[in-house]
Design a protein around this motif. Sequence first.
Motif, PDB file in Angstrom:
ATOM      1  N   SER A  45       0.772  -1.032   0.070  1.00 16.86           N
ATOM      2  CA  SER A  45       0.257  -0.109   0.015  1.00 16.86           C
ATOM      3  C   SER A  45       1.023   1.257  -0.081  1.00 16.86           C
ATOM      4  CB  SER A  45      -0.914   0.076   1.291  1.00 16.86           C
ATOM      5  OG  SER A  45      -1.645  -0.925   1.002  1.00 16.86           O
ATOM      6  N   ARG A  61       1.391   4.251  -3.001  1.00 18.10           N
ATOM      7  CA  ARG A  61       1.142   5.673  -3.020  1.00 18.10           C
ATOM      8  C   ARG A  61       2.442   6.332  -2.845  1.00 18.10           C
ATOM      9  NH1 ARG A  61      -2.426   2.569  -0.337  1.00 18.10           N
ATOM     10  NH2 ARG A  61      -4.290   3.367   0.464  1.00 18.10           N
ATOM     11  N   SER A 121     -13.538   1.558   2.599  1.00 15.65           N
ATOM     12  CA  SER A 121     -12.467   1.201   1.520  1.00 15.65           C
ATOM     13  C   SER A 121     -11.368   2.304   1.456  1.00 15.65           C
ATOM     14  CB  SER A 121     -13.396   1.042   0.267  1.00 15.65           C
ATOM     15  OG  SER A 121     -12.073   1.201  -0.917  1.00 15.65           O
ATOM     16  N   ALA A 122     -10.214   1.881   1.860  1.00 17.76           N
ATOM     17  CA  ALA A 122      -9.170   2.921   1.619  1.00 17.76           C
ATOM     18  C   ALA A 122      -8.950   3.278   0.217  1.00 17.76           C
ATOM     19  CB  ALA A 122      -8.005   2.426   2.304  1.00 17.76           C
ATOM     20  N   ASP A 168      -7.213  -7.922   4.388  1.00 15.85           N
ATOM     21  CA  ASP A 168      -6.625  -8.928   3.548  1.00 15.85           C
ATOM     22  C   ASP A 168      -5.934 -10.115   4.318  1.00 15.85           C
ATOM     23  OD1 ASP A 168      -6.754  -7.274   1.270  1.00 15.85           O
ATOM     24  OD2 ASP A 168      -4.834  -6.302   1.647  1.00 15.85           O
ATOM     25  N   LYS A 223     -12.215  -8.763  -3.705  1.00 14.03           N
ATOM     26  CA  LYS A 223     -10.834  -8.833  -3.642  1.00 14.03           C
ATOM     27  C   LYS A 223     -10.246  -9.455  -4.909  1.00 14.03           C
ATOM     28  CE  LYS A 223     -10.600  -6.477  -0.101  1.00 14.03           C
ATOM     29  NZ  LYS A 223     -10.366  -5.121  -0.185  1.00 14.03           N
TER      30      LYS A 223
END
Length: 441
Positions: A25, A29, A169-170, A321, A348
């Motif tokens: 993640s 980013r 949800s990120a 996850d 997913k």
Amino acid sequence: MPNHIFIKKKIKNFNKKITVSSDKSISIRSVLLASQAVGTSEISNLLESEDVMNALNIIKKLGINFTKKGKIYKIQGFGINGFNYKKNITIDAGNSGTLARLILGLLIKSKYSIKLKGDKSLSKRDFYRVIRPLKLLGANIESNNNLLPIKILGTDFLRPIEYDEKIGSAQVKSCIILSALNTPGLTIINSKKSRNHTELMLKFLKYPIKVKSTKTNDKIFIKGQEEFNAFKYKIPGDISSAAFFIVLTLLSENSQITIKNINVNKTRIGIITILNKMGAGIVLKNKKLYNGEEIADIFVRSKKNLKGVNCPSTLNSSAIDEFLIIFLAAAKANGTSKFRNLGEMNKKESKRLDLGIKFLKLIGIRVERIENDLKIYGNPEINLSGNFEVKNFLKDHRIFFLSCIAALTLGGNWKINDKNSANTSFPDFLKILKKIGARVN
Ligand code: S3P
């Protein structure tokens, strides 16, 4: 090289210190934000997996150059929306939902239409969740019934919105945050709690973003069209990769492991909270702060008598996850474990809730499902023999990892297909397993 492996022996006792792959993640980013910074950013310890390489390929196609010297990636940004690309380009997010959803946020002002595609798994996943807010902001989007491929054409007439993000949800939240960078005025997101790396990274970059938090929600305020400078960032280890080694150790005999330098941000450590509720006794050592993120070493010992857990759904987002491998711990625990509201798992890389249940049944565990709630009847005596084959899992990396850990801790003769799926998030997975003594052919 064959794309399957065989595991025929449980792992012997071990006592090791390891590092696992860098956080996916944060890697994605950092690449995307470096592409929007002014100047050359330097990123070390970047995860070199397919998802992250696809992020680098996409920014390159959008006119952002990068080089690699030694272990450092240098990415040269030209500020917000400083992209420069040809007409009619197609970008490919491969297997990565995070990359696909976040890049759409950065394309909200694109001057030509851009086509976004993905692999077979990503092409089955819902994009309505990001199309809706992006359209409200003013983007023009054509899709295949809310699935990929998507064509996005930006607008010069962006309007700030106030958006309720109710999924937790990120990816959706971060897509809106990134689009807000281009939007004049104040964008506000009322978001159900989810991982907050985008917010923390922007704060570290001194970007005008504010967050007001309650127990369940974050209200995020982003002021648009402010530039930020290039940065240096060293990516910590990924708890989602560490998760498999945590459960491997818990379910093995007389073993212990220290997993070094893992990001233990509170929005990510649901697995530790849940396993510790089961009596795992996992300890975080050497905690320190790094650019707003918390980092620690994770210390785990084998545990003979894990107990079933009644898992509150407030932990779902922080373990989203990790549930597959948590299910394996529940399978060997004493008593029944209950999980609720896990519908997001089916959205997913594969339908993980359906496949997770199928997997538990394959290893002889009783499971009851009512809609998206689950009861797993643990069997502390579980000891497998006979042949097992894992196939047709849409090459989902986390199902591959789960299968390896089950084979190494429960016994039986296993053939596990689609070994290359590991390259999505954790290319060194098998190498590290072998280093701690696993026999994998
Ligand atoms: C991610 C967010 C999660 C997670 C994914 C990575 C991210 O998805 O499942 O693997 O980096 O933002 P959602 O935010 O859609 O739950």
